[in-house]
Enzyme design. Structure first.
Site, PDB file in Angstrom:
ATOM      1  NE  ARG A 131      55.619  36.068  43.839  1.00 40.06           N
ATOM      2  CZ  ARG A 131      55.185  36.015  42.592  1.00 40.06           C
ATOM      3  NH1 ARG A 131      55.534  35.016  41.791  1.00 40.06           N
ATOM      4  NH2 ARG A 131      54.410  36.974  42.129  1.00 40.06           N
ATOM      5  CD  GLU A 162      52.496  33.027  43.794  1.00 43.45           C
ATOM      6  OE1 GLU A 162      52.813  31.930  43.278  1.00 43.45           O
ATOM      7  OE2 GLU A 162      52.263  34.061  43.116  1.00 43.45           O
ATOM      8  CG  HIS A 176      55.306  41.251  39.822  1.00 40.80           C
ATOM      9  ND1 HIS A 176      54.503  40.780  40.843  1.00 40.80           N
ATOM     10  CD2 HIS A 176      54.633  41.024  38.674  1.00 40.80           C
ATOM     11  CE1 HIS A 176      53.379  40.293  40.317  1.00 40.80           C
ATOM     12  NE2 HIS A 176      53.432  40.443  39.004  1.00 40.80           N
ATOM     13  CD  GLU A 212      50.129  39.261  37.417  1.00 36.91           C
ATOM     14  OE1 GLU A 212      49.168  38.469  37.408  1.00 36.91           O
ATOM     15  OE2 GLU A 212      51.115  39.118  38.168  1.00 36.91           O
ATOM     16  CG  ASP A 227      57.437  38.575  41.652  1.00 34.99           C
ATOM     17  OD1 ASP A 227      56.595  39.384  42.087  1.00 34.99           O
ATOM     18  OD2 ASP A 227      57.279  37.938  40.596  1.00 34.99           O
TER      19      ASP A 227
END
Length: 751
Positions: free
Chosen positions: A155, A464, A257, A321, A184
């Site tokens: 990120r 992030e 991701h 995720e 990612d």
């Protein structure tokens, strides 16, 4: 038992009693003797033949960085001797450090133990006055074999000098694992020579989100962002870490991701693209196609180069995720499921993970994955990182799989560490230093045999909202020190007040090392209790010893002449309380400020139907009537949330009264799956049986806190019922589509 005997024998003959060290992590045993050792430029280092040359050199460098002089190494007897003796120090990574007025002896079980002893010696030097060390003896060894810290560089990308500084700090506090999150949705950060598109395309995104993703409209900086580590840089980092006895575990995310990789290789996705690296944060439906053999060929080729760069036993393959949306409609994925006899997409993910695990086993490597890899069946040799709480780790250990505990509520450092309004933007939630330190990684529900599969603990740093190195350090330290102590030190004998005492002794070292750590751990915190008569009792606390708390209720800033706090502050009306910590006449830290709203509802019995969930499950239903409203950061514990369910609260005013207004707040952030109700109603009753509707609202247009000001013709009522209809399922095209929607309400105010 043999370890206890070792400690007892070590301390026989040292009759000055036990004292407290200033070390973090707290050593297994520390004994203070009379006298001091003074380090001067005339001191020398000696070592036996088993001490690695690079460890001696590193010891010289660490001492020189602090003192300005280089201690020569001699084969003759010297004032500081380093030895390796696995008989005298039985525990792997353990050491004994004996400081006497004229000499220092450091013995390690192995090179790692010797290195950790040097770190303790250096830490004590930082705390010393004029390089004078108290005579003492230390026996020390780790509680867990895995002591890790993570860093997400996808990120936001951190360059090699910062990575090395991070490794130095981890080594100083006896971590032995650096989990490097390299790929990612937002960027691919490692050079793969077979696929130059990963460096040329996937390593960059066209722009980056400004502010928090919950804020609308989304704003972007319009600047291309990215970068990657060359293989030579990776080798340098791995070598640098190994010298400091830190293993670097790379993470190459799969099957989710994957947007950055798909932007370079769109054929590996279910739809064929086009794709681009994500410019904001979240979970995305486009993942690697599990029905395409080219996907596995690509990932195997990537891992071929990864395992050559990282000698670690483990390779982290993510597994978290991964939405199944694309797989459900992908002909190739459905064909794979049919051919393999898989009953659903969860089993397809398990197939994906197991296939990659089998390949890595041919490279003599094992996989680590986040706890989602349990879904659909766990790979036989997989190690589970339990992040969505502790349940995944518990289940893995019960299945006799190795586990590493890294639960989000306790050890995620992208969360706020303070509730003060001036805190920089963070992901969400609230994880103060005290909460990190309180976490015990060995679950009570496990047998001793099951718990033996627990390798250790890890803190996670997602980036992030960490755009700069200074901000990253601010979020990581000192919370990482709490993880270090939990991972290394025995559970028995550790206390948070003593940890804070030692943390304060470590502050000069952190400042010398130019660490932008968060120094507000002694700032004020509060707790509120409410009586049935509507009066609030506000308790203020600081962990700073011998400090005075002063407060005001008139809106003014506290000063040395303001009222001193001696016990709970009683509030019988709506008030803004301000308070500050003072050491003598000097204010310490920021001013605490909080608004309290007292109404006819405050402290009255309230019944909440249904099941509030997750971080929005109140400790007590009276949270709804405690005089405190929720904030836009939704991390103070004041919001009460229903996941996919309607909300219905019933308030008992305990006597019939005339009322004309009922207020609350609705939190709407679609990018957090917080949805406004489709309908909110207020009903009143005198007897609790027959209710009359007095207010309803269907529009909640604000992205954020939507006030509900339910005004109506004055009515006599004892009971008030608040009903709100949940959106139910997040609609197509919205973030999190297909998942249950949250419905969040806070304080109930009645006048």
């Amino acid at each position: 038992m043999k370890y206890l005997v070792t400690i007892v024998l070590f301390f026989i003959g040292f009759g000055k009693g036990f004292a407290q060290s200033g070390l973090i992590p707290q050593p297994v045993a520390y004994h203070r003797n009379s006298g001091e050792f003074t380090l001067t430029a005339l001191a020398k280092l000696s070592s036996d033949s088993g001490v690695p040359a690079d460890l001696l050199k590193l010891t010289q460098e660490q001492i020189r960085a602090l003192t300005g002089f280089t201690l020569p190494v001699t084969s003759a007897k010297a004032s500081i001797s380093l030895k390796i003796d696995s008989l005298k120090v039985a525990q792997p990574e353990g050491y004994q450090l004996r400081i006497q007025p004229k000499s220092i002896e450091l013995i390690g079980h192995d090179p790692a133990g010797l290195f950790y002893g040097v770190q303790s010696f250096v830490q004590l030097l930082h705390q010393s006055k004029n390089l004078r060390l108290p005579a003492s003896q230390i026996i020390d060894y780790p509680r867990f074999s895995y002591r890790g810290m993570h860093l997400d560089v996808s990120r936001h990308w951190f360059q090699v000098p910062f990575i090395k500084k991070y490794i130095d700090l981890l080594a100083q506090y006896k971590f032995n694992t650096f989990h490097w999150h390299l790929t990612d949705d937002q960027g691919w950060r490692i050079e793969i020579k077979r696929y130059p598109e990963l460096q040329n395309v996937a390593a960059y995104r066209k722009e980056t989100l400004i502010g928090h993703k919950r804020e609308l409209p989304h704003r972007f900086d319009g600047k291309k962002y990215g970068g990657y580590y060359t293989q030579e840089e990776v080798r340098e980092v791995v070598r640098y870490a190994a010298q400091r006895h830190i293993t670097v575990i790379p993470e190459i995310e799969m099957p989710g991701h994957a947007l950055a990789a798909l932007s370079a290789f769109p054929a590996l996705g279910c739809t064929g693209g086009p794709y681009q690296a994500a410019t904001f944060w979240g979970i995305f439906d486009d993942v690697y196609c599990a029905g395409n053999d080219s996907t596995f060929t690509f990932l195997q080729n990537v891992l071929d180069e990864v395992v050559e760069l990282f000698p670690s036993k483990y390779i982290h393959i993510g597994g978290d995720e991964c939405p199944k949306t694309r797989w459900k409609s992908c002909p190739k994925c459905q064909a794979r499921m049919q051919h393999q006899g898989l009953k659903d997409e969860h089993e397809l993910q398990s197939y994906f993970i197991q296939r990659m695990e089998k390949y890595l086993l041919t490279k003599n490597r094992e996989i680590i994955g986040w706890d989602e890899i349990l879904e659909g069946g766990l790979s036989p040799g997989a190690t589970v990182m339990s992040w969505r709480g502790t349940e995944g780790g518990i289940e893995a250990m019960r299945q006799k799989h190795k586990a590493i505990m890294t639960p989000e509520p306790f050890v995620y450092f992208d969360f706020y560490q303070s509730l003060y309004a001036s805190e920089p933007t963070a992901a969400a939630w609230y994880t103060p230093l005290s909460k990190v330190y309180s976490y015990e990684p060995v679950p009570d529900s496990l047998t001793a045999e099951e718990a033996s599969y627990l390798l250790g603990i890890q803190g996670n740093v997602w980036s992030e909202y960490l755009a700069t190195e200074a901000h990253a350090e601010y979020m990581i330290f000192p919370r990482a020190l709490a993880i270090a102590e939990t991972a290394w030190s025995p559970k028995k004998g550790r206390t948070y007040p003593d940890f804070l005492r030692r943390l304060r002794l470590n502050e000069p070292m952190l400042k010398r090392l130019k660490v932008s750590y968060a120094d507000g751990f002694d700032e004020l915190t509060d707790s509120v209790s409410v009586a049935s008569d509507g009066k609030l009792a506000v308790r203020l606390t600081t962990t700073l010893p011998q400090a005075t708390i002063r407060y005001t209720l008139d809106g003014s800033t506290p000063k040395t002449s303001s009222t001193a706090y001696h016990g709970p502050v009683s509030l019988g009306k709506s008030t803004v309380l301000k308070a500050a910590v003072f050491a003598g006449n000097q204010q310490q830290g920021r001013v605490f400020e909080k608004a309290f709203t007292v109404s006819k509802a405050t402290g009255k019995p309230v019944m909440i139907q249904g099941s509030p969930a997750g971080n929005f499950k109140p400790v007590n239903p009276r949270i709804a009537v405690n005089g405190v409203q929720g904030t836009a950061r939704y991390n103070t514990g004041e919001w009460i949330g229903m996941l996919g369910e309607n909300a219905e609260w019933t308030l008992d005013l305990q006597q019939t009264q005339t009322i004309s207004k009922v207020q609350t707040n609705v939190l709407r952030y679609h990018w957090q799956r917080f949805w406004e109700p489709t309908l909110l109603q207020v009903w009143v009753s005198e007897d609790g049986k027959t209710y009359q509707q007095v207010y309803q609202q269907t529009e909640f247009p604000i992205n954020g806190i939507n006030p509900v000001n339910g005004q109506f013709t004055p009515k006599k009522a004892r009971f008030i019922k608040l009903k709100a209809l949940n959106k139910g399922i997040v609609p197509p095209g919205e973030y999190g589509a297909g998942n249950k929607a949250w419905l969040l309400l806070d304080e109930l105010i009645v006048d």
